[in-house]
Design a protein around this motif. Structure first.
Motif, mmCIF file in Angstrom:
data_model
loop_
_atom_site.group_PDB
_atom_site.id
_atom_site.type_symbol
_atom_site.label_atom_id
_atom_site.label_comp_id
_atom_site.label_asym_id
_atom_site.label_seq_id
_atom_site.Cartn_x
_atom_site.Cartn_y
_atom_site.Cartn_z
ATOM 1 N N ALA A 85 0.825 -1.218 0.000
ATOM 2 C CA ALA A 85 0.000 0.000 0.000
ATOM 3 C C ALA A 85 0.854 1.261 0.000
ATOM 4 O O ALA A 85 0.401 2.329 -0.425
ATOM 5 C CB ALA A 85 -0.923 -0.006 1.209
ATOM 6 N N LEU A 86 2.105 1.150 0.464
ATOM 7 C CA LEU A 86 3.034 2.279 0.435
ATOM 8 C C LEU A 86 3.817 2.342 -0.867
ATOM 9 O O LEU A 86 4.739 3.153 -0.996
ATOM 10 C CB LEU A 86 4.015 2.169 1.617
ATOM 11 N N ALA A 87 3.456 1.468 -1.813
ATOM 12 C CA ALA A 87 4.076 1.439 -3.152
ATOM 13 C C ALA A 87 5.544 1.037 -3.100
ATOM 14 O O ALA A 87 6.353 1.499 -3.912
ATOM 15 C CB ALA A 87 3.918 2.787 -3.860
ATOM 16 N N LEU A 88 5.897 0.170 -2.148
ATOM 17 C CA LEU A 88 7.264 -0.330 -2.089
ATOM 18 C C LEU A 88 7.495 -1.356 -3.201
ATOM 19 O O LEU A 88 6.588 -2.090 -3.585
ATOM 20 C CB LEU A 88 7.547 -0.975 -0.731
ATOM 21 N N GLN A 89 8.718 -1.412 -3.714
ATOM 22 C CA GLN A 89 9.070 -2.331 -4.785
ATOM 23 C C GLN A 89 9.368 -3.728 -4.234
ATOM 24 O O GLN A 89 9.711 -3.877 -3.048
ATOM 25 C CB GLN A 89 10.300 -1.804 -5.533
ATOM 26 N N PRO A 90 9.245 -4.790 -5.081
ATOM 27 C CA PRO A 90 9.538 -6.147 -4.608
ATOM 28 C C PRO A 90 10.923 -6.293 -3.988
ATOM 29 O O PRO A 90 11.091 -6.993 -2.987
ATOM 30 C CB PRO A 90 9.401 -6.994 -5.879
ATOM 31 N N THR A 91 11.913 -5.625 -4.567
ATOM 32 C CA THR A 91 13.267 -5.706 -4.006
ATOM 33 C C THR A 91 13.314 -5.097 -2.601
ATOM 34 O O THR A 91 13.959 -5.630 -1.700
ATOM 35 C CB THR A 91 14.274 -4.979 -4.918
ATOM 36 N N GLU A 92 12.632 -3.975 -2.428
ATOM 37 C CA GLU A 92 12.589 -3.335 -1.105
ATOM 38 C C GLU A 92 11.888 -4.231 -0.082
ATOM 39 O O GLU A 92 12.353 -4.367 1.056
ATOM 40 C CB GLU A 92 11.874 -1.996 -1.206
ATOM 41 N N LEU A 93 10.793 -4.853 -0.487
ATOM 42 C CA LEU A 93 10.092 -5.759 0.420
ATOM 43 C C LEU A 93 10.955 -6.965 0.761
ATOM 44 O O LEU A 93 10.952 -7.455 1.893
ATOM 45 C CB LEU A 93 8.768 -6.211 -0.200
ATOM 46 N N GLY A 94 11.706 -7.460 -0.237
ATOM 47 C CA GLY A 94 12.601 -8.578 0.027
ATOM 48 C C GLY A 94 13.648 -8.231 1.065
ATOM 49 O O GLY A 94 13.951 -9.030 1.958
ATOM 50 N N ILE A 95 14.193 -7.023 0.977
ATOM 51 C CA ILE A 95 15.174 -6.574 1.964
ATOM 52 C C ILE A 95 14.546 -6.471 3.345
ATOM 53 O O ILE A 95 15.116 -6.928 4.349
ATOM 54 C CB ILE A 95 15.774 -5.214 1.541
ATOM 55 N N VAL A 96 13.344 -5.886 3.414
ATOM 56 C CA VAL A 96 12.674 -5.719 4.699
ATOM 57 C C VAL A 96 12.463 -7.063 5.383
ATOM 58 O O VAL A 96 12.801 -7.248 6.555
ATOM 59 C CB VAL A 96 11.315 -5.009 4.520
ATOM 60 N N PHE A 97 11.929 -8.045 4.652
ATOM 61 C CA PHE A 97 11.594 -9.316 5.274
ATOM 62 C C PHE A 97 12.819 -10.173 5.560
ATOM 63 O O PHE A 97 12.845 -10.924 6.537
ATOM 64 C CB PHE A 97 10.586 -10.071 4.408
ATOM 65 N N ALA A 98 13.847 -10.067 4.724
ATOM 66 C CA ALA A 98 15.075 -10.814 5.008
ATOM 67 C C ALA A 98 15.749 -10.290 6.272
ATOM 68 O O ALA A 98 16.123 -11.059 7.169
ATOM 69 C CB ALA A 98 16.026 -10.713 3.815
ATOM 70 N N VAL A 99 15.923 -8.969 6.356
ATOM 71 C CA VAL A 99 16.547 -8.376 7.538
ATOM 72 C C VAL A 99 15.675 -8.609 8.770
ATOM 73 O O VAL A 99 16.176 -8.862 9.874
ATOM 74 C CB VAL A 99 16.795 -6.865 7.325
ATOM 75 N N LEU A 100 14.356 -8.569 8.588
ATOM 76 C CA LEU A 100 13.426 -8.783 9.694
ATOM 77 C C LEU A 100 13.673 -10.122 10.368
ATOM 78 O O LEU A 100 13.753 -10.221 11.606
ATOM 79 C CB LEU A 100 11.997 -8.692 9.143
ATOM 80 N N LYS A 101 13.823 -11.182 9.586
ATOM 81 C CA LYS A 101 14.027 -12.503 10.175
ATOM 82 C C LYS A 101 15.445 -12.673 10.728
ATOM 83 O O LYS A 101 15.659 -13.398 11.701
ATOM 84 C CB LYS A 101 13.720 -13.587 9.151
ATOM 85 N N LEU A 102 16.412 -12.003 10.119
ATOM 86 C CA LEU A 102 17.756 -12.022 10.698
ATOM 87 C C LEU A 102 17.761 -11.360 12.071
ATOM 88 O O LEU A 102 18.387 -11.857 13.018
ATOM 89 C CB LEU A 102 18.746 -11.314 9.763
ATOM 90 N N LEU A 103 17.046 -10.258 12.191
ATOM 91 C CA LEU A 103 16.949 -9.588 13.488
ATOM 92 C C LEU A 103 16.193 -10.455 14.491
ATOM 93 O O LEU A 103 16.535 -10.488 15.676
ATOM 94 C CB LEU A 103 16.242 -8.240 13.321
#
Length: 389
Positions: A232-250
């Protein structure tokens, strides 16, 4: 069990647990790809998430009764093969056929999660074992989440995601050959235990399970639609991939931190720490208008969510001297995963703010509930520390 063999068993159990956790850990991305591929509404997505965890709930309840009667190596190969086959079929089927397939996916995944917990519960150093399990699981999931949006979903939509996950599950299933046989760890009495005895727990343990369910309902509801929030914030697939990958690492790092320092926290502080951390994450998400606020909000929220789950898992286990209650933790989690996405799917029809308020309200429940539980138990005896999670 010798040291090196114990380590190998813990690693194999962690891989089995990773198989079980994949549907939940990839839920926002999978639901988002289903929405884009088949045009599902948010209510339909919530129903799919709930269906998956209805199957998961059945699997957890079945595991309490039969886990110590089964060959754990064959169980792993059978469940991993079943989950991979379901994903293969799901990748080729139309949208209207997805619901029963997701029920089966949840069922096979639950048995893998319970097997990992069952083996770790037998380890002498439970905090180290549970920390290692959580850390390995979330590190592997981080790699998967980094790859799914940008490499698979962006090119092949949901079918590519389902096939990719099926391949990951088959690779991880090779750990079955390192797992012990049932007779290596299971106590003889457990295999002859009646159905009623399997669910006979202290009242305090059931109270803690209820608190865990309520906490999870709000957080899992948010988790299920976190990808839609970013979309809904118009984030790109690559940006979402970074968010979720770092999220699980954290999340994995947060679990390892608690494995090292959690025992030093007093009873009241863990739940206060969890609530404050989640609140900060939710505040950032509520104010997000772009990538960075969304990313930091999601990351901070994930740390609080991970801590909350681990603290309460340890609380349930320590309130039951028999150790049987640890097998019901996935059941409480499954109930949260049924209620959360369904409720969230209805709430976000009016925007994401009601969903954030739901997550906040559910985050305060353990803080209040365990404080009251401590007050009641200290009239008779000191409540066991729940911080060593």
């Amino acid at each position: 069990m010798r040291g090196h063999k114990t380590l190998y068993v813990m690693l194999a159990a962690s891989f089995a647990s990773t198989i079980g956790g994949l549907p939940f850990n990839t839920l926002p991305v999978l639901l988002g790809s289903l929405a884009d591929t088949f045009g599902f509404s948010t209510e339909h997505l919530g129903a799919l998430g709930s269906a998956c965890f209805a199957g998961y709930l059945f699997g957890t309840l079945l595991s309490v009764v039969c886990m110590d009667r089964l060959n754990w190596r064959w169980l792993t190969l059978g469940c991993a093969g079943g989950a991979a086959f379901v994903l293969l079929v799901s990748s080729q089927m139309p949208g209207k056929a997805q619901l029963p397939l997701w029920v089966l996916l949840g069922f096979f995944s639950a048995l893998m999660t319970c097997l990992g917990l069952r083996i770790m519960a037998e380890m002498a150093d439970k905090e180290r074992a549970l920390g290692l399990r959580q850390g390995i699981e979330l590190a592997l999931v981080a790699v998967v989440l980094f790859s799914l949006p940008s490499l698979m979903i962006a090119r092949f939509q949901y079918s590519g995601a389902a096939l990719f996950l099926a391949a990951i599950i088959l690779v991880l299933s090779a750990s079955a050959f390192v797992l012990p046989q049932r007779s290596d760890l299971a106590k003889p009495a457990a295999t002859n235990q009646s159905l009623a005895a399997s669910f006979r727990l202290p009242p305090a343990a059931y109270t803690a399970l209820i608190l865990f369910f309520l906490f999870g309902t709000g957080q899992i509801g948010l988790w299920a639609f976190l990808e839609r929030f970013g979309n809904a914030l118009a984030l790109q697939p690559t940006e979402l991939g970074i968010v979720f990958a770092v999220l699980k690492l954290l999340g994995g790092a947060a679990a390892l931190v608690l494995a090292l320092a959690g025992t030093r926290l007093s009873l009241g502080k863990p739940y206060l720490l969890t609530f404050v951390t989640i609140s900060v994450g939710l505040l950032l998400l509520g104010k997000a208008e772009g990538f960075l606020p969304y990313a930091f909000g999601a990351w901070i929220w994930e740390v609080g969510f991970t801590w909350g789950c681990i603290f309460q898992t340890a609380a349930v286990a320590r309130l039951d001297p028999s150790g049987r209650s640890i097998m019901l933790i996935p059941a409480a989690f499954a109930l949260s995963s049924i209620a959360g996405p369904m409720l969230a799917g209805k709430l976000i029809g009016e925007g994401f703010s009601p969903l954030l308020w739901l997550a906040l309200g559910c985050a305060v429940i353990p803080l209040i509930g365990f404080s009251l539980l401590k007050r009641r138990r200290t009239t008779t005896k000191q409540l066991p520390s729940t911080a060593a999670a």
